[in-house]
Design a protein around this motif. Sequence first.
Motif, PDB file in Angstrom:
ATOM      1  N   UNK A 294       0.855  -1.181   0.000  1.00 49.96           N
ATOM      2  CA  UNK A 294       0.000   0.000   0.000  1.00 49.96           C
ATOM      3  C   UNK A 294       0.892   1.231   0.000  1.00 49.96           C
ATOM      4  N   UNK A 295       0.763   2.077  -1.017  1.00 47.17           N
ATOM      5  CA  UNK A 295       1.546   3.300  -1.106  1.00 47.17           C
ATOM      6  C   UNK A 295       0.674   4.507  -0.757  1.00 47.17           C
ATOM      7  N   UNK A 296       1.314   5.469  -0.071  1.00 44.37           N
ATOM      8  CA  UNK A 296       0.582   6.601   0.480  1.00 44.37           C
ATOM      9  C   UNK A 296       1.049   7.927  -0.109  1.00 44.37           C
ATOM     10  N   UNK A 311      -7.335  -1.708   1.069  1.00 43.94           N
ATOM     11  CA  UNK A 311      -7.940  -0.381   0.904  1.00 43.94           C
ATOM     12  C   UNK A 311      -7.991  -0.018  -0.570  1.00 43.94           C
ATOM     13  N   UNK A 312      -8.697   1.027  -0.878  1.00 41.42           N
ATOM     14  CA  UNK A 312      -8.794   1.509  -2.251  1.00 41.42           C
ATOM     15  C   UNK A 312      -8.019   2.817  -2.387  1.00 41.42           C
ATOM     16  N   UNK A 313      -7.622   3.119  -3.604  1.00 40.22           N
ATOM     17  CA  UNK A 313      -6.970   4.402  -3.868  1.00 40.22           C
ATOM     18  C   UNK A 313      -7.915   5.516  -3.426  1.00 40.22           C
ATOM     19  N   UNK A 314      -7.377   6.452  -2.644  1.00 39.59           N
ATOM     20  CA  UNK A 314      -8.193   7.545  -2.122  1.00 39.59           C
ATOM     21  C   UNK A 314      -8.614   7.346  -0.677  1.00 39.59           C
ATOM     22  N   UNK A 315      -8.523   6.115  -0.167  1.00 41.94           N
ATOM     23  CA  UNK A 315      -8.887   5.847   1.228  1.00 41.94           C
ATOM     24  C   UNK A 315      -7.884   6.506   2.171  1.00 41.94           C
ATOM     25  N   UNK A 316      -8.382   6.935   3.329  1.00 44.42           N
ATOM     26  CA  UNK A 316      -7.520   7.476   4.376  1.00 44.42           C
ATOM     27  C   UNK A 316      -6.931   6.317   5.179  1.00 44.42           C
ATOM     28  N   UNK A 317      -5.616   6.242   5.211  1.00 42.11           N
ATOM     29  CA  UNK A 317      -4.918   5.160   5.905  1.00 42.11           C
ATOM     30  C   UNK A 317      -3.667   5.717   6.576  1.00 42.11           C
ATOM     31  N   UNK A 320      -2.600   9.286   6.136  1.00 42.23           N
ATOM     32  CA  UNK A 320      -2.369   9.766   4.785  1.00 42.23           C
ATOM     33  C   UNK A 320      -3.452   9.200   3.869  1.00 42.23           C
ATOM     34  N   UNK A 321      -3.206   9.283   2.577  1.00 37.04           N
ATOM     35  CA  UNK A 321      -4.177   8.814   1.589  1.00 37.04           C
ATOM     36  C   UNK A 321      -3.525   7.785   0.677  1.00 37.04           C
ATOM     37  N   UNK A 322      -4.231   6.714   0.387  1.00 40.76           N
ATOM     38  CA  UNK A 322      -3.714   5.667  -0.496  1.00 40.76           C
ATOM     39  C   UNK A 322      -3.632   6.194  -1.927  1.00 40.76           C
ATOM     40  N   UNK A 323      -2.437   6.058  -2.520  1.00 39.35           N
ATOM     41  CA  UNK A 323      -2.240   6.490  -3.903  1.00 39.35           C
ATOM     42  C   UNK A 323      -2.076   5.320  -4.867  1.00 39.35           C
ATOM     43  N   UNK A 324      -1.687   4.146  -4.342  1.00 34.02           N
ATOM     44  CA  UNK A 324      -1.467   2.985  -5.200  1.00 34.02           C
ATOM     45  C   UNK A 324      -1.545   1.721  -4.359  1.00 34.02           C
ATOM     46  N   UNK A 325      -2.092   0.695  -4.948  1.00 34.65           N
ATOM     47  CA  UNK A 325      -2.132  -0.624  -4.319  1.00 34.65           C
ATOM     48  C   UNK A 325      -1.493  -1.628  -5.270  1.00 34.65           C
TER      49      UNK A 325
END
Length: 496
Positions: A294-296, A311-317, A320-325
């Motif tokens: 999971x990249x943020x 998680x999905x791209x755009x989710x708060x994790x 921060x926010x997920x940019x790539x899975x």
Amino acid sequence: MMQIVRSAAHAVWALACLLMLSLASPAWAADAVVATKTAADAAIGKKCLNCHGPEDQPGIYTEWKNSPHAANNVDCYDCHKAKPGEPGAFEHKGALIHVVVTPKDCASCHQTEVAQQQRSHHAKAGNILASVDNLLGEVIGGPAAVNAGCKQCHGSTVEVDAKGKPTPQTWPNTGIGRKNVDGSLGSCSACHARHAFSSAQARTPETCGKCHMGPDHPQIEIYNESKHGILYNANLDKMNLNAKSWVAGVDYTAAPTCATCHMGATKDQKGTHDVGERISWTLRPAISSKINMIRLANGDEFDQPESAPLPKVGDAVKGSTVTEVLTWEQRRDKMKTVCATCHTSNTVDGHYKQFDDVVDLYNDKYAKPIAAVMKELEDKGYLTHQPMDAKIKWTWFEIWHHEGRRARHGASMNGPDYTWWHGIYEVSQHTYFKWVPELKEVVKAKDGNEKFADELLAKYFKPIAGHDWFFNGMGKEQIDKVRKGYEERYGAGSMK
């Protein structure tokens, strides 16, 4: 990635960071430094060489002079220049400098490579010092051993004194996950050593083997046993290690190195300084799992077990926010792209089938049942919840941390001896003839009998077909098969 200097007198050292060349090696990028260099800065850089020149420090000077840095007008001060108020800054010979040049400094020229490195497993290597490994070192061994041992690979937390100079307790340090005074992680010269900053060095397996060796992670020994390592050593003169472009299948074909598989470029894939990007299993913990990445948006990334919801791209994790899975399958495909440079899909798929089968064997036959038994022993008061305070805990630690890792890594890197004799064979031997007797001792010490131990073995081990021989002995058919082969080789009656 940065081998450390002891004092400001070694100023040129810092240039190491700047050669964070991608292993696909585009043209060396010094533009950022050269474009912003003032006449005053250039004068200070020349002044550095008055003390650190060929007469006083010929080793440092000559290595730098023959490096891409010197060829591109990058000198000592370009890397060691500090700003007022920076941690670790101090005045030296009329200039404000810092000794600890970090990846943040390197990023002025090598922004992409540093961004990849900062999010990678290498940058986080210092976190291992909060694990049971460090407990063994700090408490059972002693801080001096950790400082000169563990931290030289994993990295220390660099501290500076009141004068801004690094303390001798934390300096020098070559740890790849070093925690720097400016908040950055890592040290470039662990792979690109001062002062030549050779990309060829970073491409050699011996560089990786400085840390990836020994009883719990013998990657260099496994590599040397493998066909890949044999081919590399037989064809070293064909590896084109000094080339600017180092694309597998284009610039060299004789053999892969560690860098080829984990970082290198192919015709269809760019190189990367994110060393974990192509890894689909985690082979470090007691029980292995396939891992998604999971990249943020904050530039960080983390691994997540296959069993956890993605998680999905755009989710708060994690703030921060997920940019790539990247799923474990995608990570594996990245590695397969490297394999495909030299191998057919049948060969690549067959390797992964054999690799997966060994990890599953280790997990299902040994690690999961032993972990379940150990948990019950703790939960029901036969063991404490404290680490390493009973013989059986040391045995279990070595089964997964030493023999189990060797088996898994051996299978991953085509090392048959490490898969079996140094791996699953020792896992089996120590499970049956060290751990099981110790299990019975632990239960008997509390209960006065072995009843609960036998119940645990029946619950967790007996249902697994692979343990049937332990409970019921080898069958006549199995023994006769072995006897036949043995006597064909050594003569009738030779197997008693």
